[in-house]
Design a protein around this motif. Structure first.
Motif, mmCIF file in Angstrom:
data_model
loop_
_atom_site.group_PDB
_atom_site.id
_atom_site.type_symbol
_atom_site.label_atom_id
_atom_site.label_comp_id
_atom_site.label_asym_id
_atom_site.label_seq_id
_atom_site.Cartn_x
_atom_site.Cartn_y
_atom_site.Cartn_z
ATOM 1 N N UNK A 41 0.822 -1.216 0.000
ATOM 2 C CA UNK A 41 0.000 0.000 0.000
ATOM 3 C C UNK A 41 0.853 1.262 0.000
ATOM 4 N N UNK A 42 1.841 1.337 0.874
ATOM 5 C CA UNK A 42 2.657 2.557 0.958
ATOM 6 C C UNK A 42 3.396 2.806 -0.351
ATOM 7 N N UNK A 43 3.914 1.758 -0.957
ATOM 8 C CA UNK A 43 4.626 1.917 -2.227
ATOM 9 C C UNK A 43 3.672 2.363 -3.330
ATOM 10 N N UNK A 44 2.466 1.824 -3.327
ATOM 11 C CA UNK A 44 1.463 2.232 -4.318
ATOM 12 C C UNK A 44 1.138 3.713 -4.149
ATOM 13 N N UNK A 45 0.944 4.165 -2.921
ATOM 14 C CA UNK A 45 0.646 5.579 -2.662
ATOM 15 C C UNK A 45 1.825 6.448 -3.108
ATOM 16 N N UNK A 46 3.039 6.040 -2.788
ATOM 17 C CA UNK A 46 4.212 6.798 -3.240
ATOM 18 C C UNK A 46 4.245 6.869 -4.760
ATOM 19 N N UNK A 47 3.914 5.773 -5.418
ATOM 20 C CA UNK A 47 3.894 5.756 -6.884
ATOM 21 C C UNK A 47 2.900 6.744 -7.457
ATOM 22 N N UNK A 48 1.730 6.840 -6.856
ATOM 23 C CA UNK A 48 0.721 7.795 -7.315
ATOM 24 C C UNK A 48 1.212 9.224 -7.116
ATOM 25 N N UNK A 49 1.894 9.479 -6.015
ATOM 26 C CA UNK A 49 2.359 10.833 -5.715
ATOM 27 C C UNK A 49 3.573 11.256 -6.544
ATOM 28 N N UNK A 50 4.217 10.326 -7.223
ATOM 29 C CA UNK A 50 5.371 10.705 -8.049
ATOM 30 C C UNK A 50 4.979 11.682 -9.138
ATOM 31 N N UNK A 51 3.761 11.575 -9.636
ATOM 32 C CA UNK A 51 3.332 12.425 -10.745
ATOM 33 C C UNK A 51 2.926 13.825 -10.338
ATOM 34 N N UNK A 52 2.298 13.958 -9.167
ATOM 35 C CA UNK A 52 1.801 15.271 -8.737
ATOM 36 C C UNK A 52 1.338 15.184 -7.293
ATOM 37 N N UNK A 53 1.286 16.333 -6.636
ATOM 38 C CA UNK A 53 0.696 16.411 -5.305
ATOM 39 C C UNK A 53 -0.794 16.105 -5.454
ATOM 40 N N UNK A 54 -1.344 15.399 -4.474
ATOM 41 C CA UNK A 54 -2.768 15.048 -4.537
ATOM 42 C C UNK A 54 -3.352 15.005 -3.141
ATOM 43 N N UNK A 95 -6.382 13.141 -0.600
ATOM 44 C CA UNK A 95 -6.761 11.754 -0.358
ATOM 45 C C UNK A 95 -7.691 11.148 -1.382
ATOM 46 N N UNK A 96 -8.805 11.817 -1.698
ATOM 47 C CA UNK A 96 -9.763 11.228 -2.624
ATOM 48 C C UNK A 96 -9.184 11.128 -4.031
ATOM 49 N N UNK A 97 -8.318 12.056 -4.410
ATOM 50 C CA UNK A 97 -7.660 11.968 -5.722
ATOM 51 C C UNK A 97 -6.782 10.720 -5.796
ATOM 52 N N UNK A 98 -6.094 10.416 -4.714
ATOM 53 C CA UNK A 98 -5.239 9.232 -4.674
ATOM 54 C C UNK A 98 -6.098 7.975 -4.766
ATOM 55 N N UNK A 99 -7.169 7.938 -3.988
ATOM 56 C CA UNK A 99 -8.106 6.817 -4.048
ATOM 57 C C UNK A 99 -8.596 6.603 -5.483
ATOM 58 N N UNK A 100 -9.056 7.687 -6.134
ATOM 59 C CA UNK A 100 -9.573 7.587 -7.501
ATOM 60 C C UNK A 100 -8.495 7.154 -8.489
ATOM 61 N N UNK A 101 -7.285 7.669 -8.333
ATOM 62 C CA UNK A 101 -6.201 7.303 -9.248
ATOM 63 C C UNK A 101 -5.932 5.801 -9.186
ATOM 64 N N UNK A 102 -5.929 5.250 -7.980
ATOM 65 C CA UNK A 102 -5.682 3.813 -7.801
ATOM 66 C C UNK A 102 -6.852 3.005 -8.358
ATOM 67 N N UNK A 103 -8.059 3.403 -8.006
ATOM 68 C CA UNK A 103 -9.250 2.697 -8.494
ATOM 69 C C UNK A 103 -9.321 2.737 -10.020
ATOM 70 N N UNK A 104 -9.106 3.910 -10.600
ATOM 71 C CA UNK A 104 -9.218 4.062 -12.048
ATOM 72 C C UNK A 104 -8.119 3.324 -12.792
ATOM 73 N N UNK A 105 -6.901 3.317 -12.239
ATOM 74 C CA UNK A 105 -5.783 2.629 -12.896
ATOM 75 C C UNK A 105 -6.021 1.129 -12.987
ATOM 76 N N UNK A 106 -6.826 0.593 -12.073
ATOM 77 C CA UNK A 106 -7.081 -0.849 -12.049
ATOM 78 C C UNK A 106 -8.464 -1.193 -12.575
ATOM 79 N N UNK A 107 -9.123 -0.241 -13.198
ATOM 80 C CA UNK A 107 -10.455 -0.499 -13.718
ATOM 81 C C UNK A 107 -11.453 -0.869 -12.629
ATOM 82 N N UNK A 108 -11.226 -0.365 -11.421
ATOM 83 C CA UNK A 108 -12.126 -0.623 -10.310
ATOM 84 C C UNK A 108 -11.867 -1.929 -9.577
ATOM 85 N N UNK A 109 -10.828 -2.661 -9.960
ATOM 86 C CA UNK A 109 -10.545 -3.939 -9.313
ATOM 87 C C UNK A 109 -9.885 -3.794 -7.958
#
Length: 124
Positions: A23-36, A38-52
């Motif tokens: 989880x922590x590595x996934x969150x760090x990966x999302x933040x590499x692109x831009x500051x975000x 909480x809900x933006x991070x949640x959506x980025x993860x959900x959307x990247x996996x097609x909701x899986x």
């Protein structure tokens, strides 16, 4: 708690456990692109996996606390120009280094697991 659904079935506990440990590595990966926030991070993860793959709010904020405590992310309050005041997170240089280290470790682990699984499938 992380919800995980894959093509085999919902709530596969083995897959969820594998993901939960990263989880922590996934969150760090999302933040590499831009500051975000909480809900933006949640959506980025959900959307990247097609909701899986969806991270529950409590799990996400526990990750923010760990990452902040360890100096891997910094939180700051955004302005109120777009509605309510939101807390944003940015990855630090130390966070980028840990992300790179974790990805390298994951790739090495993945190679070993793939090799072992291929051996198990060998009909010999």
């Amino acid at each position: 708690m992380i919800n995980f659904t894959d093509s085999v079935g919902a709530g596969d506990p083995f897959a969820a456990d594998l993901l939960r440990g990263h989880t922590d590595t996934i969150v760090l990966g999302v933040l590499r692109g831009a500051d975000r926030y909480g809900f933006e991070i949640y959506k980025a993860i959900r959307d990247a996996t097609g909701g899986q793959y969806e991270i529950k709010e409590a799990t996400l904020y526990a990750s923010f606390r760990r990452l902040s405590r360890d100096g891997l992310v910094e939180g700051y309050w955004g302005d109120e120009s777009q509605g309510g005041r939101r807390k944003y997170y940015r990855i630090t240089d130390a966070g980028r280094a840990v992300y790179r280290r974790d990805v390298t470790a994951w790739r090495a682990t993945q190679r070993i697991i793939n090799t072992l699984l291929d051996l198990e499938e060998d009909p010999r």
